[in-house]
Write a protein that holds these residues in place. Structure first.
Motif, short mmCIF file in Angstrom:
data_model
loop_
_atom_site.label_atom_id
_atom_site.label_comp_id
_atom_site.label_asym_id
_atom_site.label_seq_id
_atom_site.Cartn_x
_atom_site.Cartn_y
_atom_site.Cartn_z
N ALA A 268 -57.28 -37.81 12.70
CA ALA A 268 -56.86 -38.01 11.31
C ALA A 268 -57.19 -39.44 10.90
O ALA A 268 -57.41 -40.30 11.76
N PRO A 269 -57.21 -39.74 9.60
CA PRO A 269 -57.50 -41.11 9.15
C PRO A 269 -56.57 -42.15 9.78
O PRO A 269 -56.98 -43.28 10.04
N TYR A 270 -55.30 -41.77 10.00
CA TYR A 270 -54.35 -42.67 10.68
C TYR A 270 -53.56 -41.83 11.68
O TYR A 270 -53.07 -40.75 11.35
N THR A 271 -53.44 -42.32 12.92
CA THR A 271 -52.68 -41.60 13.93
C THR A 271 -51.64 -42.52 14.57
O THR A 271 -51.82 -43.73 14.63
N THR A 272 -50.57 -41.91 15.03
CA THR A 272 -49.54 -42.66 15.74
C THR A 272 -48.94 -41.76 16.82
O THR A 272 -49.12 -40.54 16.79
N ALA A 273 -48.23 -42.39 17.77
CA ALA A 273 -47.65 -41.64 18.88
C ALA A 273 -46.25 -42.16 19.18
O ALA A 273 -45.94 -43.34 18.94
N GLU B 236 -43.04 -23.76 41.65
CA GLU B 236 -42.94 -24.02 40.21
C GLU B 236 -42.92 -25.52 39.95
O GLU B 236 -42.12 -26.25 40.53
N ALA B 237 -43.80 -25.96 39.08
CA ALA B 237 -43.84 -27.37 38.68
C ALA B 237 -43.18 -27.48 37.31
O ALA B 237 -43.83 -27.33 36.28
N SER B 238 -41.88 -27.71 37.29
CA SER B 238 -41.12 -27.72 36.03
C SER B 238 -40.75 -29.12 35.56
O SER B 238 -40.28 -29.30 34.44
N GLU B 239 -40.93 -30.12 36.44
CA GLU B 239 -40.67 -31.50 36.05
C GLU B 239 -42.01 -32.17 35.72
O GLU B 239 -43.05 -31.53 35.78
N GLY B 240 -41.97 -33.45 35.40
CA GLY B 240 -43.24 -34.13 35.14
C GLY B 240 -43.10 -35.33 34.23
O GLY B 240 -41.99 -35.80 33.94
N CYS B 241 -44.23 -35.80 33.79
CA CYS B 241 -44.32 -36.99 32.94
C CYS B 241 -45.14 -36.65 31.70
O CYS B 241 -46.24 -36.11 31.81
N VAL B 242 -44.58 -36.94 30.54
CA VAL B 242 -45.27 -36.70 29.26
C VAL B 242 -45.52 -38.04 28.59
O VAL B 242 -44.58 -38.78 28.30
N LEU B 243 -46.77 -38.36 28.35
CA LEU B 243 -47.13 -39.61 27.70
C LEU B 243 -48.05 -39.33 26.51
O LEU B 243 -48.81 -38.35 26.52
N ALA B 244 -48.01 -40.21 25.52
CA ALA B 244 -48.85 -40.07 24.33
C ALA B 244 -49.29 -41.44 23.86
O ALA B 244 -48.62 -42.45 24.10
N ALA B 245 -50.43 -41.47 23.18
CA ALA B 245 -50.93 -42.72 22.63
C ALA B 245 -51.91 -42.42 21.50
O ALA B 245 -52.46 -41.31 21.42
N ALA B 246 -52.10 -43.40 20.65
CA ALA B 246 -53.04 -43.28 19.54
C ALA B 246 -54.06 -44.40 19.62
O ALA B 246 -53.74 -45.52 20.03
N LYS B 247 -55.28 -44.08 19.25
CA LYS B 247 -56.36 -45.06 19.26
C LYS B 247 -57.24 -44.81 18.04
O LYS B 247 -58.06 -43.90 18.03
N GLY B 248 -57.00 -45.60 17.00
CA GLY B 248 -57.76 -45.39 15.78
C GLY B 248 -57.45 -44.06 15.13
O GLY B 248 -56.30 -43.76 14.83
N ASP B 249 -58.48 -43.26 14.94
CA ASP B 249 -58.29 -41.97 14.26
C ASP B 249 -58.02 -40.83 15.23
O ASP B 249 -58.09 -39.66 14.86
N PHE B 250 -57.71 -41.16 16.48
CA PHE B 250 -57.51 -40.12 17.50
C PHE B 250 -56.22 -40.38 18.27
O PHE B 250 -55.90 -41.52 18.61
N ASP C 80 -60.32 -42.35 25.41
CA ASP C 80 -61.64 -42.98 25.36
C ASP C 80 -62.73 -41.93 25.09
O ASP C 80 -63.70 -42.20 24.37
N ALA C 81 -62.55 -40.75 25.67
CA ALA C 81 -63.56 -39.69 25.52
C ALA C 81 -63.32 -38.83 24.30
O ALA C 81 -64.15 -37.99 23.95
N LYS C 82 -62.18 -39.03 23.64
CA LYS C 82 -61.75 -38.15 22.54
C LYS C 82 -61.84 -36.69 22.98
O LYS C 82 -62.43 -35.83 22.30
N LEU D 295 -53.95 -41.36 5.13
CA LEU D 295 -54.43 -42.65 4.64
C LEU D 295 -54.59 -43.64 5.80
O LEU D 295 -53.64 -43.87 6.55
N PRO D 296 -55.77 -44.25 5.94
CA PRO D 296 -56.02 -45.14 7.08
C PRO D 296 -55.21 -46.43 7.07
O PRO D 296 -55.05 -47.06 8.11
N ASP D 297 -54.68 -46.82 5.91
CA ASP D 297 -53.91 -48.07 5.83
C ASP D 297 -52.40 -47.82 5.85
O ASP D 297 -51.62 -48.63 5.37
N THR D 298 -51.98 -46.70 6.44
CA THR D 298 -50.56 -46.36 6.52
C THR D 298 -49.78 -47.43 7.28
O THR D 298 -50.25 -47.96 8.29
#
Length: 274
Positions: free
Chosen positions: A145-150, A55-69, A101-103, A166-169
């Protein structure tokens, strides 16, 4: 032929494998770096096969935003010790960056990616060979989305991504909402997004509770609807009380900065028990 320390160091840098594994592989291949790399990879495949039922119950969770993705990647392993290893975290980060990069639209798309010419699946097998633990891509989520964050919570076990209309959030406003989603684990953006079966179940629970409290049968629907509204305030991101200012909900907080601003999507991934 004798294997030199320079050759061992070179192979170790290329594969991340242990010194003895590199030395043995080079000895077996008479110093052929490419053949030695294949031996180390096959070792990783062998370890992966042996650990398949673990069972693989541990791990690493990462997130990032790049423009609208924006995207979240969770790479899972067996122990917290490996989850915190820099090589493991770096692999998670590299997979995330490739997905951005690949969306990449979904998990299958991520698995099909290559990083510096090497398939993601092979990179995971290589990491298995280094650690001796089962590893797998546990989760992948993405939004456009027009604006994304992580937001990544300290410890790399919980992350959220949020999309706004809104893209200028303002960055801090968006970041506050991402932290809200992390802290309060909403079920949906708004009440319209709550699945119909969940609504039906909550209404039935509310009615049954009212019956047990001795309420009249003709009042049950009204009571249940009132309790459903309270449920929406707890599980819908836009209706949740803002953790930084509980007197206002998230939609009110957004409107205090721009009357047209709202959340259009969010995703939340955690490896923590909740």
């Amino acid at each position: 032929m004798a294997v030199t320390m320079a050759e061992i160091s070179k192979l170790r840098k290329l594969t991340g494998a242990g010194m003895m594994d590199c030395k043995n592989a080079l000895t077996e291949t008479n110093g052929d770096i490419e053949a030695a790399k294949e031996i180390i990879r096959k070792k990783g495949q062998a370890v992966a096969a042996k650990r398949e039922d673990r069972e693989a119950s541990e791990g690493c969770v990462l997130a990032a935003a790049k423009g609208d993705f924006a995207a979240i990647v969770a790479l899972k392993c067996e122990t917290d010790f490996v989850a915190k290893n820099e090589s493991f975290v770096e692999l998670t980060r590299n997979i995330l960056n490739a997905a951005l990069d690949a969306k990449a639209a979904n998990m299958d798309a991520v698995k099909a990616l290559e990083i510096n010419g090497t398939p993601v699946a092979n990179l995971i097998v290589d990491e298995i060979g280094k650690t001796g633990e089962k590893m797998e891509l546990g989760y992948y989520e993405a939004i456009t989305a027009p604006y994304t964050t992580a937001y990544v919570h300290p410890g790399n076990k919980l992350a959220t991504i949020v999309g706004l209309n809104l893209p200028d959030t303002d960055y801090q406003v968006a970041h506050d909402v991402a932290m809200q989603a992390a802290a309060m684990s909403p079920l949906a953006v708004s009440r319209e997004d709550v699945p119909a079966d969940v609504v039906a179940k909550e209404l039935e629970i509310a009615k049954e509770k009212a019956r047990q409290e001795g309420k009249k049968e003709e009042m049950l629907d009204k009571i249940a609807q009132g309790r459903l509204n309270k449920f929406y305030q707890e599980v819908c991101l836009l209706e949740q009380a803002f953790v930084k200012e509980p007197k206002e909900n998230i939609q009110q907080y957004l409107h205090s900065h721009n009357k047209d601003l709202t959340v259009v999507a969010f995703k939340r991934v955690t490896l923590n028990e909740e």
